[in-house]
Scaffold this motif. Structure first.
Motif, PDB file in Angstrom:
ATOM      1  N   MET A  64       0.831  -1.198   0.000  1.00 54.32           N
ATOM      2  CA  MET A  64       0.000   0.000   0.000  1.00 54.32           C
ATOM      3  C   MET A  64       0.870   1.254   0.000  1.00 54.32           C
ATOM      4  N   VAL A  65       1.871   1.288   0.851  1.00 50.83           N
ATOM      5  CA  VAL A  65       2.768   2.441   0.928  1.00 50.83           C
ATOM      6  C   VAL A  65       3.506   2.632  -0.395  1.00 50.83           C
ATOM      7  N   THR A  66       3.914   1.531  -1.012  1.00 49.63           N
ATOM      8  CA  THR A  66       4.595   1.598  -2.307  1.00 49.63           C
ATOM      9  C   THR A  66       3.703   2.241  -3.355  1.00 49.63           C
ATOM     10  N   ARG A  67       2.451   1.815  -3.405  1.00 53.22           N
ATOM     11  CA  ARG A  67       1.509   2.381  -4.377  1.00 53.22           C
ATOM     12  C   ARG A  67       1.237   3.854  -4.101  1.00 53.22           C
ATOM     13  N   LEU A  68       1.092   4.213  -2.835  1.00 59.87           N
ATOM     14  CA  LEU A  68       0.838   5.620  -2.491  1.00 59.87           C
ATOM     15  C   LEU A  68       2.025   6.510  -2.859  1.00 59.87           C
ATOM     16  N   LEU A  69       3.221   6.081  -2.526  1.00 57.70           N
ATOM     17  CA  LEU A  69       4.409   6.882  -2.840  1.00 57.70           C
ATOM     18  C   LEU A  69       4.621   7.003  -4.346  1.00 57.70           C
ATOM     19  N   THR A  70       4.296   5.946  -5.090  1.00 57.85           N
ATOM     20  CA  THR A  70       4.416   6.012  -6.541  1.00 57.85           C
ATOM     21  C   THR A  70       3.401   6.989  -7.112  1.00 57.85           C
ATOM     22  N   THR A  71       2.189   6.999  -6.575  1.00 57.81           N
ATOM     23  CA  THR A  71       1.169   7.947  -7.021  1.00 57.81           C
ATOM     24  C   THR A  71       1.611   9.379  -6.752  1.00 57.81           C
ATOM     25  N   ILE A  72       2.172   9.635  -5.592  1.00 47.06           N
ATOM     26  CA  ILE A  72       2.663  10.974  -5.257  1.00 47.06           C
ATOM     27  C   ILE A  72       3.819  11.364  -6.172  1.00 47.06           C
ATOM     28  N   SER A  73       4.721  10.434  -6.443  1.00 45.74           N
ATOM     29  CA  SER A  73       5.852  10.722  -7.338  1.00 45.74           C
ATOM     30  C   SER A  73       5.377  11.054  -8.741  1.00 45.74           C
ATOM     31  N   GLN A  74       4.388  10.314  -9.243  1.00 48.12           N
ATOM     32  CA  GLN A  74       3.862  10.604 -10.579  1.00 48.12           C
ATOM     33  C   GLN A  74       3.204  11.978 -10.595  1.00 48.12           C
ATOM     34  N   ASN A  75       2.477  12.320  -9.534  1.00 47.25           N
ATOM     35  CA  ASN A  75       1.858  13.639  -9.449  1.00 47.25           C
ATOM     36  C   ASN A  75       2.913  14.734  -9.481  1.00 47.25           C
ATOM     37  N   GLU A  76       4.007  14.559  -8.770  1.00 45.58           N
ATOM     38  CA  GLU A  76       5.085  15.556  -8.766  1.00 45.58           C
ATOM     39  C   GLU A  76       5.665  15.744 -10.167  1.00 45.58           C
ATOM     40  N   ILE A  77       5.867  14.660 -10.892  1.00 48.09           N
ATOM     41  CA  ILE A  77       6.404  14.745 -12.260  1.00 48.09           C
ATOM     42  C   ILE A  77       5.424  15.478 -13.170  1.00 48.09           C
ATOM     43  N   GLU A  78       4.141  15.146 -13.059  1.00 43.02           N
ATOM     44  CA  GLU A  78       3.138  15.801 -13.908  1.00 43.02           C
ATOM     45  C   GLU A  78       3.032  17.291 -13.591  1.00 43.02           C
ATOM     46  N   ARG A  79       3.088  17.665 -12.317  1.00 48.65           N
ATOM     47  CA  ARG A  79       3.035  19.089 -11.947  1.00 48.65           C
ATOM     48  C   ARG A  79       4.265  19.837 -12.447  1.00 48.65           C
ATOM     49  N   THR A  80       5.425  19.215 -12.353  1.00 47.91           N
ATOM     50  CA  THR A  80       6.649  19.824 -12.867  1.00 47.91           C
ATOM     51  C   THR A  80       6.552  20.029 -14.367  1.00 47.91           C
ATOM     52  N   SER A  81       6.008  19.066 -15.064  1.00 49.80           N
ATOM     53  CA  SER A  81       5.831  19.166 -16.513  1.00 49.80           C
ATOM     54  C   SER A  81       4.875  20.309 -16.858  1.00 49.80           C
ATOM     55  N   GLU A  82       3.778  20.426 -16.122  1.00 51.73           N
ATOM     56  CA  GLU A  82       2.822  21.515 -16.355  1.00 51.73           C
ATOM     57  C   GLU A  82       3.475  22.880 -16.134  1.00 51.73           C
ATOM     58  N   ARG A  83       4.216  23.025 -15.051  1.00 51.23           N
ATOM     59  CA  ARG A  83       4.877  24.307 -14.771  1.00 51.23           C
ATOM     60  C   ARG A  83       5.896  24.642 -15.851  1.00 51.23           C
ATOM     61  N   THR A  84       6.618  23.639 -16.330  1.00 55.13           N
ATOM     62  CA  THR A  84       7.605  23.873 -17.382  1.00 55.13           C
ATOM     63  C   THR A  84       6.931  24.335 -18.662  1.00 55.13           C
ATOM     64  N   LYS A  85       5.822  23.698 -19.022  1.00 53.44           N
ATOM     65  CA  LYS A  85       5.088  24.087 -20.238  1.00 53.44           C
ATOM     66  C   LYS A  85       4.544  25.502 -20.130  1.00 53.44           C
ATOM     67  N   ILE A  86       4.015  25.863 -18.975  1.00 53.68           N
ATOM     68  CA  ILE A  86       3.481  27.215 -18.774  1.00 53.68           C
ATOM     69  C   ILE A  86       4.609  28.238 -18.852  1.00 53.68           C
ATOM     70  N   SER A  87       5.735  27.945 -18.217  1.00 53.13           N
ATOM     71  CA  SER A  87       6.874  28.870 -18.253  1.00 53.13           C
ATOM     72  C   SER A  87       7.412  29.016 -19.670  1.00 53.13           C
ATOM     73  N   LEU A  88       7.500  27.929 -20.392  1.00 56.87           N
ATOM     74  CA  LEU A  88       7.986  27.976 -21.768  1.00 56.87           C
ATOM     75  C   LEU A  88       7.037  28.764 -22.657  1.00 56.87           C
ATOM     76  N   ALA A  89       5.733  28.578 -22.480  1.00 56.57           N
ATOM     77  CA  ALA A  89       4.752  29.338 -23.262  1.00 56.57           C
ATOM     78  C   ALA A  89       4.850  30.819 -22.946  1.00 56.57           C
ATOM     79  N   GLY A  90       5.049  31.177 -21.691  1.00 56.50           N
ATOM     80  CA  GLY A  90       5.205  32.576 -21.308  1.00 56.50           C
ATOM     81  C   GLY A  90       6.468  33.180 -21.885  1.00 56.50           C
ATOM     82  N   ALA A  91       7.552  32.421 -21.892  1.00 53.17           N
ATOM     83  CA  ALA A  91       8.815  32.917 -22.444  1.00 53.17           C
ATOM     84  C   ALA A  91       8.702  33.124 -23.951  1.00 53.17           C
TER      85      ALA A  91
END
Length: 101
Positions: A64-91
């Protein structure tokens, strides 16, 4: 000779299979990939052991802990990707060319 054969038979049946990683997010940050890995481990009576994250999939809580931590890690990657795309579009928007070629 009998003891040697018995030793190898016992050794064959007692072997435990582990995948040992330093940190869980170094193995994968994808929920789908973790699902495939967990299924593979269960089919082969193997376990995942993370040295720094104190995760061991030999029991239900560890899984259970493994699945939860993996879900959180995937969320962090997706949020980082979104922020990068927004910053790149603004630039790109700020550096509009004055004339069209």
């Amino acid at each position: 000779l009998y003891y040697i054969i018995l030793y190898y038979i016992i050794l064959y049946y007692i072997i435990l299979y582990y995948i040992i990683v330093l940190k869980l997010d170094r193995l994968t940050r994808s929920v789908y990939d973790m699902k495939v890995i967990m299924k593979f481990l269960e089919e082969n009576n193997a376990y995942l052991d993370c040295a720094n994250d104190d995760i061991n999939t030999t029991n239900a809580n560890g899984k259970m802990v493994t699945r939860l931590l993996t879900t959180i890690s995937q969320n962090e990657i997706e949020r980082t990707s979104e922020r990068t795309k927004i910053s790149l579009a603004g630039a790109i928007k700020q550096e509009q060319p004055s004339s069209i070629y």
